[in-house]
Design a protein around this motif. Sequence first.
Motif, PDB file in Angstrom:
ATOM      1  N   CYS A   1       0.865  -1.181   0.000  1.00 13.80           N
ATOM      2  CA  CYS A   1       0.000   0.000   0.000  1.00 13.80           C
ATOM      3  C   CYS A   1       0.907   1.238   0.000  1.00 13.80           C
ATOM      4  O   CYS A   1       2.136   1.114   0.102  1.00 13.80           O
ATOM      5  N   ASP A   2       0.313   2.392  -0.138  1.00 13.52           N
ATOM      6  CA  ASP A   2       1.089   3.624  -0.325  1.00 13.52           C
ATOM      7  C   ASP A   2       2.165   3.833   0.742  1.00 13.52           C
ATOM      8  O   ASP A   2       3.324   4.102   0.440  1.00 13.52           O
ATOM      9  N   ILE A   3       1.789   3.663   2.008  1.00 12.86           N
ATOM     10  CA  ILE A   3       2.734   3.946   3.098  1.00 12.86           C
ATOM     11  C   ILE A   3       3.900   2.942   3.091  1.00 12.86           C
ATOM     12  O   ILE A   3       5.050   3.296   3.359  1.00 12.86           O
ATOM     13  N   GLU A   4       3.616   1.698   2.701  1.00 16.06           N
ATOM     14  CA  GLU A   4       4.684   0.694   2.599  1.00 16.06           C
ATOM     15  C   GLU A   4       5.597   1.030   1.417  1.00 16.06           C
ATOM     16  O   GLU A   4       6.816   0.872   1.489  1.00 16.06           O
ATOM     17  N   ASP A   5       4.983   1.515   0.350  1.00 13.97           N
ATOM     18  CA  ASP A   5       5.738   1.919  -0.841  1.00 13.97           C
ATOM     19  C   ASP A   5       6.672   3.075  -0.470  1.00 13.97           C
ATOM     20  O   ASP A   5       7.849   3.087  -0.818  1.00 13.97           O
ATOM     21  N   LYS A   6       6.147   4.036   0.302  1.00 13.64           N
ATOM     22  CA  LYS A   6       6.922   5.241   0.625  1.00 13.64           C
ATOM     23  C   LYS A   6       8.064   4.950   1.591  1.00 13.64           C
ATOM     24  O   LYS A   6       9.159   5.448   1.417  1.00 13.64           O
ATOM     25  N   TYR A   7       7.800   4.157   2.632  1.00 12.89           N
ATOM     26  CA  TYR A   7       8.800   3.984   3.687  1.00 12.89           C
ATOM     27  C   TYR A   7       9.522   2.646   3.645  1.00 12.89           C
ATOM     28  O   TYR A   7      10.405   2.388   4.449  1.00 12.89           O
ATOM     29  N   GLY A   8       9.134   1.784   2.716  1.00 13.05           N
ATOM     30  CA  GLY A   8       9.799   0.493   2.594  1.00 13.05           C
ATOM     31  C   GLY A   8      11.163   0.627   1.933  1.00 13.05           C
ATOM     32  O   GLY A   8      11.517   1.686   1.417  1.00 13.05           O
ATOM     33  N   GLU A   9      11.906  -0.487   1.917  1.00 17.88           N
ATOM     34  CA  GLU A   9      13.255  -0.468   1.335  1.00 17.88           C
ATOM     35  C   GLU A   9      13.238  -0.742  -0.165  1.00 17.88           C
ATOM     36  O   GLU A   9      14.170  -0.358  -0.872  1.00 17.88           O
ATOM     37  N   ALA A  10      12.224  -1.442  -0.640  1.00 21.21           N
ATOM     38  CA  ALA A  10      12.175  -1.751  -2.074  1.00 21.21           C
ATOM     39  C   ALA A  10      10.740  -1.969  -2.520  1.00 21.21           C
ATOM     40  O   ALA A  10       9.892  -2.411  -1.743  1.00 21.21           O
ATOM     41  N   ASP A  11      10.505  -1.657  -3.792  1.00 20.23           N
ATOM     42  CA  ASP A  11       9.160  -1.769  -4.388  1.00 20.23           C
ATOM     43  C   ASP A  11       9.372  -2.306  -5.804  1.00 20.23           C
ATOM     44  O   ASP A  11      10.138  -1.736  -6.573  1.00 20.23           O
ATOM     45  N   MET A  12       8.745  -3.435  -6.115  1.00 23.00           N
ATOM     46  CA  MET A  12       8.985  -4.070  -7.421  1.00 23.00           C
ATOM     47  C   MET A  12       7.654  -4.426  -8.095  1.00 23.00           C
ATOM     48  O   MET A  12       7.079  -5.474  -7.825  1.00 23.00           O
ATOM     49  N   PRO A  13       7.145  -3.536  -8.953  1.00 16.78           N
ATOM     50  CA  PRO A  13       5.929  -3.873  -9.701  1.00 16.78           C
ATOM     51  C   PRO A  13       6.231  -4.917 -10.780  1.00 16.78           C
ATOM     52  O   PRO A  13       7.235  -4.793 -11.496  1.00 16.78           O
ATOM     53  N   ILE A  14       5.359  -5.918 -10.873  1.00 20.65           N
ATOM     54  CA  ILE A  14       5.543  -6.988 -11.856  1.00 20.65           C
ATOM     55  C   ILE A  14       4.205  -7.269 -12.537  1.00 20.65           C
ATOM     56  O   ILE A  14       3.173  -7.351 -11.872  1.00 20.65           O
ATOM     57  N   ALA A  15       4.249  -7.430 -13.861  1.00 23.67           N
ATOM     58  CA  ALA A  15       3.045  -7.837 -14.600  1.00 23.67           C
ATOM     59  C   ALA A  15       3.390  -9.079 -15.403  1.00 23.67           C
ATOM     60  O   ALA A  15       4.490  -9.192 -15.949  1.00 23.67           O
ATOM     61  N   MET A  16       2.434  -9.994 -15.480  1.00 21.29           N
ATOM     62  CA  MET A  16       2.677 -11.235 -16.234  1.00 21.29           C
ATOM     63  C   MET A  16       1.509 -11.564 -17.146  1.00 21.29           C
ATOM     64  O   MET A  16       0.366 -11.182 -16.889  1.00 21.29           O
ATOM     65  N   ALA A  17       1.829 -12.290 -18.192  1.00 27.28           N
ATOM     66  CA  ALA A  17       0.816 -13.010 -18.960  1.00 27.28           C
ATOM     67  C   ALA A  17       0.874 -14.414 -18.346  1.00 27.28           C
ATOM     68  O   ALA A  17       1.751 -15.208 -18.697  1.00 27.28           O
ATOM     69  N   PRO A  18      -0.002 -14.707 -17.383  1.00 23.77           N
ATOM     70  CA  PRO A  18       0.212 -15.895 -16.540  1.00 23.77           C
ATOM     71  C   PRO A  18       0.168 -17.222 -17.296  1.00 23.77           C
ATOM     72  O   PRO A  18       0.960 -18.114 -17.020  1.00 23.77           O
ATOM     73  N   ARG A  19      -0.753 -17.335 -18.255  1.00 23.79           N
ATOM     74  CA  ARG A  19      -0.875 -18.605 -18.981  1.00 23.79           C
ATOM     75  C   ARG A  19       0.400 -18.882 -19.781  1.00 23.79           C
ATOM     76  O   ARG A  19       0.820 -20.024 -19.938  1.00 23.79           O
ATOM     77  N   LEU A  20       1.039 -17.814 -20.245  1.00 27.90           N
ATOM     78  CA  LEU A  20       2.268 -17.959 -21.033  1.00 27.90           C
ATOM     79  C   LEU A  20       3.507 -18.013 -20.125  1.00 27.90           C
ATOM     80  O   LEU A  20       4.620 -18.176 -20.607  1.00 27.90           O
ATOM     81  N   ASN A  21       3.276 -17.820 -18.830  1.00 27.51           N
ATOM     82  CA  ASN A  21       4.368 -17.738 -17.843  1.00 27.51           C
ATOM     83  C   ASN A  21       5.423 -16.706 -18.282  1.00 27.51           C
ATOM     84  O   ASN A  21       6.626 -16.941 -18.183  1.00 27.51           O
ATOM     85  N   SER A  22       4.920 -15.566 -18.764  1.00 22.04           N
ATOM     86  CA  SER A  22       5.824 -14.573 -19.325  1.00 22.04           C
ATOM     87  C   SER A  22       5.697 -13.259 -18.541  1.00 22.04           C
ATOM     88  O   SER A  22       4.586 -12.804 -18.260  1.00 22.04           O
ATOM     89  N   ILE A  23       6.839 -12.681 -18.191  1.00 17.74           N
ATOM     90  CA  ILE A  23       6.842 -11.400 -17.466  1.00 17.74           C
ATOM     91  C   ILE A  23       6.797 -10.270 -18.495  1.00 17.74           C
ATOM     92  O   ILE A  23       7.653 -10.222 -19.388  1.00 17.74           O
ATOM     93  N   VAL A  24       5.800  -9.395 -18.399  1.00 16.94           N
ATOM     94  CA  VAL A  24       5.668  -8.335 -19.396  1.00 16.94           C
ATOM     95  C   VAL A  24       6.008  -6.951 -18.825  1.00 16.94           C
ATOM     96  O   VAL A  24       6.102  -5.991 -19.571  1.00 16.94           O
ATOM     97  N   LEU A  25       6.204  -6.888 -17.515  1.00 18.85           N
ATOM     98  CA  LEU A  25       6.707  -5.659 -16.901  1.00 18.85           C
ATOM     99  C   LEU A  25       7.406  -6.024 -15.597  1.00 18.85           C
ATOM    100  O   LEU A  25       6.897  -6.847 -14.823  1.00 18.85           O
ATOM    101  N   LEU A  26       8.568  -5.458 -15.400  1.00 19.07           N
ATOM    102  CA  LEU A  26       9.260  -5.635 -14.117  1.00 19.07           C
ATOM    103  C   LEU A  26      10.082  -4.378 -13.864  1.00 19.07           C
ATOM    104  O   LEU A  26      10.913  -4.008 -14.680  1.00 19.07           O
ATOM    105  N   GLN A  27       9.784  -3.711 -12.771  1.00 18.28           N
ATOM    106  CA  GLN A  27      10.558  -2.536 -12.399  1.00 18.28           C
ATOM    107  C   GLN A  27      11.001  -2.723 -10.954  1.00 18.28           C
ATOM    108  O   GLN A  27      10.342  -3.447 -10.197  1.00 18.28           O
TER     109      GLN A  27
END
Length: 244
Positions: free
Chosen positions: A174-200
């Motif tokens: 959530c926002d407060i964890e994003d702000k004060y945490g040590e790391a934040d890694m957004p990930i998007a997948m096409a799950p059926r293809l087991n393919s990562i389409v976004l990783l930051q």
Amino acid sequence: MKNEKLKLISEEGIRIDGRKLEELRPLRIEIGVLDKSDGSAYVELGKTKIFAAVFGPREVHPKHLALPDRAILNCRYHMTSFSVDERKPLGMTRREIELSKVIREALESVVFLEEFPRTSIDVYVEVIQADGGTRTAGLTAASLALAEAGIPMADLVAAVAVGKVEGHLVLDLCDIEDKYGEADMPIAMAPRLNSIVLLQLNGRLTKEEFRKALELAKKGIMEIYQKQRDALRKKYSEVSLMEV
Ligand code: ADP
């Protein structure tokens, strides 16, 4: 950045909003929520609330921008001024322009654009309320809106952020964890293809933490994917019942 006064995770491993480390926020998905668009979806993940709308495939204006061999996918990620605590400036900020691009690139990996040459498919992601994870919830909503618009895709896109907070790996910040945490890694997948389409990744993770965080994200993504499919199934079973 660490805030010494704030305790985000209790001794028992309970997070500031009452969740366990590996727990998603309450997720609500609705499809076909807007009349004027060809496809639409609403995704609520805790306090994060997002609408996605899709138009097209439709004629490109001005015409000379059209591509002879595929459709153009336009994406616009936008936060309403009232979606955050401090009023967000009107118009598109640099962050919104960047997020529009990463959302477009993720969707381009699944949409069969070559099936609609000389057209455009326009995706609007409108953040109504932001509490962390808007790019990921926006992608989850956008892929459902594309599906409702009948755009052929190799798979849906399901997305979530994982991260590190006070030394613990956590799912769906959530926002407060994003702000004060040590790391934040957004990930998007096409799950059926087991393919990562976004990783930051914003912050630092060790190799081992990265591997574990990826597994945790996959677990969350599979839960979201299941709910996306349930929502689509529900929508189309209602349609087929109406037709009987
Ligand atoms: P994401 O929403 O994908 O996690 P960020 O990490 O950039 O993207 O943002 C994290 C959170 O910070 C947002 O979800 C929102 O709650 C908050 N936020 C983003 N932009 C603003 C802004 N202009 N003003 C106040 N809060 C913001």
